[in-house]
Write a protein that holds these residues in place. Structure first.
Motif, PDB file in Angstrom:
ATOM      1  N   ALA A 255      50.027  47.769  38.215  1.00 49.00           N
ATOM      2  CA  ALA A 255      49.793  47.640  39.656  1.00 49.00           C
ATOM      3  C   ALA A 255      48.363  47.192  39.934  1.00 49.00           C
ATOM      4  CB  ALA A 255      50.078  48.968  40.350  1.00 49.00           C
ATOM      5  N   MET A 256      47.404  47.803  39.229  1.00 47.13           N
ATOM      6  CA  MET A 256      46.009  47.426  39.435  1.00 47.13           C
ATOM      7  C   MET A 256      45.738  45.999  38.962  1.00 47.13           C
ATOM      8  SD  MET A 256      43.988  50.976  38.505  1.00 47.13           S
ATOM      9  CE  MET A 256      42.397  50.344  39.066  1.00 47.13           C
ATOM     10  N   GLN A 257      46.389  45.610  37.854  1.00 47.38           N
ATOM     11  CA  GLN A 257      46.154  44.260  37.327  1.00 47.38           C
ATOM     12  C   GLN A 257      46.683  43.191  38.266  1.00 47.38           C
ATOM     13  OE1 GLN A 257      44.251  43.782  34.497  1.00 47.38           O
ATOM     14  NE2 GLN A 257      44.227  41.706  35.330  1.00 47.38           N
ATOM     15  N   ARG A 258      47.790  43.461  38.952  1.00 46.83           N
ATOM     16  CA  ARG A 258      48.295  42.487  39.928  1.00 46.83           C
ATOM     17  C   ARG A 258      47.272  42.258  41.041  1.00 46.83           C
ATOM     18  NH1 ARG A 258      53.233  45.209  38.916  1.00 46.83           N
ATOM     19  NH2 ARG A 258      52.895  46.613  40.679  1.00 46.83           N
ATOM     20  N   THR A 259      46.649  43.344  41.491  1.00 51.06           N
ATOM     21  CA  THR A 259      45.614  43.209  42.520  1.00 51.06           C
ATOM     22  C   THR A 259      44.400  42.481  41.963  1.00 51.06           C
ATOM     23  OG1 THR A 259      46.354  45.249  43.561  1.00 51.06           O
ATOM     24  CG2 THR A 259      44.148  44.478  44.127  1.00 51.06           C
ATOM     25  N   VAL A 260      44.006  42.816  40.741  1.00 49.81           N
ATOM     26  CA  VAL A 260      42.873  42.146  40.097  1.00 49.81           C
ATOM     27  C   VAL A 260      43.114  40.646  40.012  1.00 49.81           C
ATOM     28  CG1 VAL A 260      41.753  41.821  37.850  1.00 49.81           C
ATOM     29  CG2 VAL A 260      41.979  44.112  38.808  1.00 49.81           C
ATOM     30  N   ASN A 261      44.314  40.254  39.595  1.00 49.88           N
ATOM     31  CA  ASN A 261      44.620  38.824  39.461  1.00 49.88           C
ATOM     32  C   ASN A 261      44.514  38.118  40.812  1.00 49.88           C
ATOM     33  OD1 ASN A 261      45.102  39.202  36.747  1.00 49.88           O
ATOM     34  ND2 ASN A 261      47.326  39.371  36.982  1.00 49.88           N
ATOM     35  N   GLY A 262      45.000  38.767  41.875  1.00 48.43           N
ATOM     36  CA  GLY A 262      44.900  38.165  43.197  1.00 48.43           C
ATOM     37  C   GLY A 262      43.465  38.037  43.666  1.00 48.43           C
ATOM     38  N   LEU A 263      42.658  39.075  43.438  1.00 44.24           N
ATOM     39  CA  LEU A 263      41.240  39.032  43.835  1.00 44.24           C
ATOM     40  C   LEU A 263      40.496  37.957  43.058  1.00 44.24           C
ATOM     41  CD1 LEU A 263      40.461  42.857  44.049  1.00 44.24           C
ATOM     42  CD2 LEU A 263      40.711  41.276  45.967  1.00 44.24           C
ATOM     43  N   LEU A 264      40.758  37.867  41.762  1.00 48.95           N
ATOM     44  CA  LEU A 264      40.097  36.848  40.944  1.00 48.95           C
ATOM     45  C   LEU A 264      40.420  35.446  41.438  1.00 48.95           C
ATOM     46  CD1 LEU A 264      40.514  38.250  37.321  1.00 48.95           C
ATOM     47  CD2 LEU A 264      38.372  37.950  38.574  1.00 48.95           C
ATOM     48  N   ASP A 265      41.674  35.245  41.817  1.00 46.47           N
ATOM     49  CA  ASP A 265      42.080  33.928  42.297  1.00 46.47           C
ATOM     50  C   ASP A 265      41.287  33.538  43.540  1.00 46.47           C
ATOM     51  OD1 ASP A 265      43.927  31.601  42.332  1.00 46.47           O
ATOM     52  OD2 ASP A 265      44.577  32.499  44.212  1.00 46.47           O
ATOM     53  N   VAL A 266      41.161  34.476  44.490  1.00 40.59           N
ATOM     54  CA  VAL A 266      40.402  34.192  45.717  1.00 40.59           C
ATOM     55  C   VAL A 266      38.933  33.975  45.401  1.00 40.59           C
ATOM     56  CG1 VAL A 266      39.705  35.094  47.963  1.00 40.59           C
ATOM     57  CG2 VAL A 266      42.024  35.504  47.137  1.00 40.59           C
ATOM     58  N   MET A 267      38.356  34.831  44.578  1.00 42.41           N
ATOM     59  CA  MET A 267      36.928  34.760  44.277  1.00 42.41           C
ATOM     60  C   MET A 267      36.565  33.482  43.527  1.00 42.41           C
ATOM     61  SD  MET A 267      36.475  38.793  43.303  1.00 42.41           S
ATOM     62  CE  MET A 267      34.700  38.802  43.004  1.00 42.41           C
ATOM     63  N   LYS A 268      37.433  33.043  42.648  1.00 38.36           N
ATOM     64  CA  LYS A 268      37.172  31.799  41.922  1.00 38.36           C
ATOM     65  C   LYS A 268      37.223  30.598  42.861  1.00 38.36           C
ATOM     66  CE  LYS A 268      38.775  33.420  37.411  1.00 38.36           C
ATOM     67  NZ  LYS A 268      39.866  33.380  36.409  1.00 38.36           N
ATOM     68  N   ARG A 269      38.201  30.611  43.776  1.00 39.68           N
ATOM     69  CA  ARG A 269      38.300  29.500  44.725  1.00 39.68           C
ATOM     70  C   ARG A 269      37.105  29.463  45.677  1.00 39.68           C
ATOM     71  NH1 ARG A 269      42.302  30.389  47.980  1.00 39.68           N
ATOM     72  NH2 ARG A 269      43.432  32.089  47.011  1.00 39.68           N
ATOM     73  N   LEU A 270      36.520  30.634  45.940  1.00 38.66           N
ATOM     74  CA  LEU A 270      35.340  30.689  46.804  1.00 38.66           C
ATOM     75  C   LEU A 270      34.051  30.340  46.067  1.00 38.66           C
ATOM     76  CD1 LEU A 270      36.035  33.956  48.822  1.00 38.66           C
ATOM     77  CD2 LEU A 270      36.222  31.619  49.648  1.00 38.66           C
ATOM     78  N   GLY A 271      34.115  30.311  44.748  1.00 37.12           N
ATOM     79  CA  GLY A 271      32.904  30.046  43.983  1.00 37.12           C
ATOM     80  C   GLY A 271      32.039  31.277  43.796  1.00 37.12           C
ATOM     81  N   ILE A 272      32.593  32.469  44.048  1.00 39.83           N
ATOM     82  CA  ILE A 272      31.819  33.703  43.869  1.00 39.83           C
ATOM     83  C   ILE A 272      31.648  34.019  42.397  1.00 39.83           C
ATOM     84  CG2 ILE A 272      31.851  36.206  44.276  1.00 39.83           C
ATOM     85  CD1 ILE A 272      33.279  35.652  46.888  1.00 39.83           C
ATOM     86  N   LEU A 273      32.683  33.762  41.603  1.00 35.68           N
ATOM     87  CA  LEU A 273      32.608  34.015  40.170  1.00 35.68           C
ATOM     88  C   LEU A 273      32.188  32.747  39.455  1.00 35.68           C
ATOM     89  CD1 LEU A 273      35.806  36.145  39.505  1.00 35.68           C
ATOM     90  CD2 LEU A 273      33.460  36.920  39.811  1.00 35.68           C
ATOM     91  N   PRO A 274      31.415  32.865  38.350  1.00 39.89           N
ATOM     92  CA  PRO A 274      31.022  31.677  37.594  1.00 39.89           C
ATOM     93  C   PRO A 274      32.224  31.059  36.908  1.00 39.89           C
ATOM     94  CG  PRO A 274      30.409  33.660  36.400  1.00 39.89           C
ATOM     95  CD  PRO A 274      30.909  34.104  37.749  1.00 39.89           C
ATOM     96  N   SER A 275      32.108  29.770  36.624  1.00 36.31           N
ATOM     97  CA  SER A 275      33.156  29.109  35.859  1.00 36.31           C
ATOM     98  C   SER A 275      33.163  29.658  34.434  1.00 36.31           C
ATOM     99  CB  SER A 275      32.901  27.597  35.806  1.00 36.31           C
ATOM    100  OG  SER A 275      31.709  27.342  35.077  1.00 36.31           O
ATOM    101  N   GLN A 276      34.211  29.339  33.692  1.00 33.01           N
ATOM    102  CA  GLN A 276      34.304  29.843  32.322  1.00 33.01           C
ATOM    103  C   GLN A 276      33.142  29.331  31.481  1.00 33.01           C
ATOM    104  OE1 GLN A 276      38.034  29.060  30.460  1.00 33.01           O
ATOM    105  NE2 GLN A 276      37.526  30.150  28.585  1.00 33.01           N
ATOM    106  N   ARG A 277      32.727  28.070  31.683  1.00 33.87           N
ATOM    107  CA  ARG A 277      31.623  27.514  30.900  1.00 33.87           C
ATOM    108  C   ARG A 277      30.314  28.234  31.243  1.00 33.87           C
ATOM    109  NH1 ARG A 277      30.378  23.496  27.182  1.00 33.87           N
ATOM    110  NH2 ARG A 277      28.137  23.742  26.814  1.00 33.87           N
ATOM    111  N   GLU A 278      30.095  28.476  32.552  1.00 36.48           N
ATOM    112  CA  GLU A 278      28.887  29.192  32.968  1.00 36.48           C
ATOM    113  C   GLU A 278      28.880  30.603  32.407  1.00 36.48           C
ATOM    114  OE1 GLU A 278      28.023  27.107  37.294  1.00 36.48           O
ATOM    115  OE2 GLU A 278      29.397  28.795  37.135  1.00 36.48           O
TER     116      GLU A 278
END
Length: 355
Positions: A255-278
């Motif tokens: 249950a927690m991982q489903r929420t984590v995956n959704g949050l990561l998706d939003v944060m990556k699209r916003l540019g809040i999280l670094p790219s994999q290379r960074e």
């Protein structure tokens, strides 16, 4: 001391009014709740108080209807948050909400968790992570992102029956929150939790994994904490009390991982999280990490890389000898035995000395 919130419930069905009151009071000790079965009584309560933060109003009331109650409350308290509830058709309820510029509307039978989540959002108890987002982000994009992330966390909170769901950064600051904490967890406690989390991140870094994946579960009397990894910078914390649903560890993690995956998706699209290379550039390879950890220990690195000559190893062991006296302290499991040292090439070959 927590900010005090004053909430007025205007509902003529006593059982529903009781449920609403209990739900709002469960948000925290800093919620003061007043309820009235009619618009006239509600206005008397509102006029007696200099400040009123929110009102939950049934659209159909005996005497004065919900629209008129909302309008008069706004005259008395211009900043009040208005929420309309009704069993009327959606189109009629929506039109009434637009007419009085309500902050939210809900059809009966109510989903209490949704109403409470909306109340918390409008009162500012759900804070935004978007301070880290690019400045080029439009206001509309920010609003959509905040709504999406809040929905994800509120859904998890509702699914688990949790007291609160928090998104924490690496220094223990709450950057996104669904639910009220009151004095359950202090800032020092959150910082200690993230120090524990940092240990898992360090292990991930030394193993040179692209992203940490781990869960911590802590339990105290009447309180359970579930901390799971989101990224190297963020973690998701679920705060449960005795009202939380009982799930197996695997069900909770899923249950927690489903929420984590959704949050990561939003944060990556916003540019809040670094790219994999960074992210890879930010964490050096394992050999570099070992060298950095051994800074000032060049002699030890040389020892591990080159080994000892037989003469140096003999001198080493002779210095450790203590006249054949038995040890008076507990044996350290982290210390090599002579036999182990021989196998590793750190002691000269030869016959072991007899007793």
């Amino acid at each position: 001391m927590s900010e005090q919130f004053y909430v007025l419930i205007v509902e003529d069905h006593r059982e529903l009014a009781r449920v609403l009151r209990a739900g709002v009071e469960a948000l925290g000790e800093n919620f003061a709740v007043f309820d009235a079965p009619s618009g006239e009584e509600a206005l008397l309560d509102a006029y007696r108080h200099e400040h009123m933060d929110a009102a939950i109003i049934d659209l159909r009331l005996p005497g004065m209807d919900g629209r008129e109650v909302a309008r008069r409350l706004r005259q008395r308290h211009p900043d009040i948050k208005i929420f309309l509830v009704s069993g009327q058709p959606e189109a009629e309820l929506r039109a009434a909400a637009e007419e009085v510029q309500a902050d939210g509307w809900f059809r009966k039978p109510l989903e209490l968790a949704d109403l409470l989540d909306a109340l918390e959002r409008k009162l500012g108890l759900v804070s935004s992570i978007l301070g880290d987002a690019p400045v080029s982000l439009s206001a509309a994009e920010e609003e959509r992102a905040v709504g999406r992330m809040t929905d994800l966390m509120a859904d998890l909170r509702g699914d688990l029956g949790a007291r609160a769901v928090l998104l924490l950064n690496d220094v223990g600051r709450v950057v996104l929150q669904a639910g009220a904490l009151d004095s359950i967890l202090s800032q020092d406690t959150l910082l200690a939790l993230m120090s524990l989390y940092a240990g898992g991140v360090k292990v991930s870094r030394m193993l040179h994994t692209p992203a940490p994946r781990f869960h911590f579960h802590l339990q105290a009397e009447g309180l359970r904490l579930h901390l799971t990894s989101l990224s190297r910078q963020y973690a998701l914390l679920v705060v449960c009390n005795q009202h939380c649903k009982t799930l197996s560890p695997d069900e909770l993690a899923a249950a927690m991982q489903r929420t984590v995956n959704g949050l990561l998706d939003v944060m990556k699209r916003l540019g809040i999280l670094p790219s994999q290379r960074e992210a890879q550039d930010a964490f050096p390879p394992l050999t570099e990490a070992l060298e950095e950890a051994a800074e000032g220990g060049d002699d030890l690195l040389a020892l591990l890389n080159d080994g000892l000559s037989p003469e140096e190893a003999e001198d080493f062991w002779e210095q450790l000898a203590v006249d054949d006296e038995p040890p008076t302290h507990a044996i350290n499991p982290d210390v090599l035995s002579y036999e182990q040292a021989q196998r590793l090439g750190l002691a000269p070959p030869g016959e072991e000395s007899s007793d």
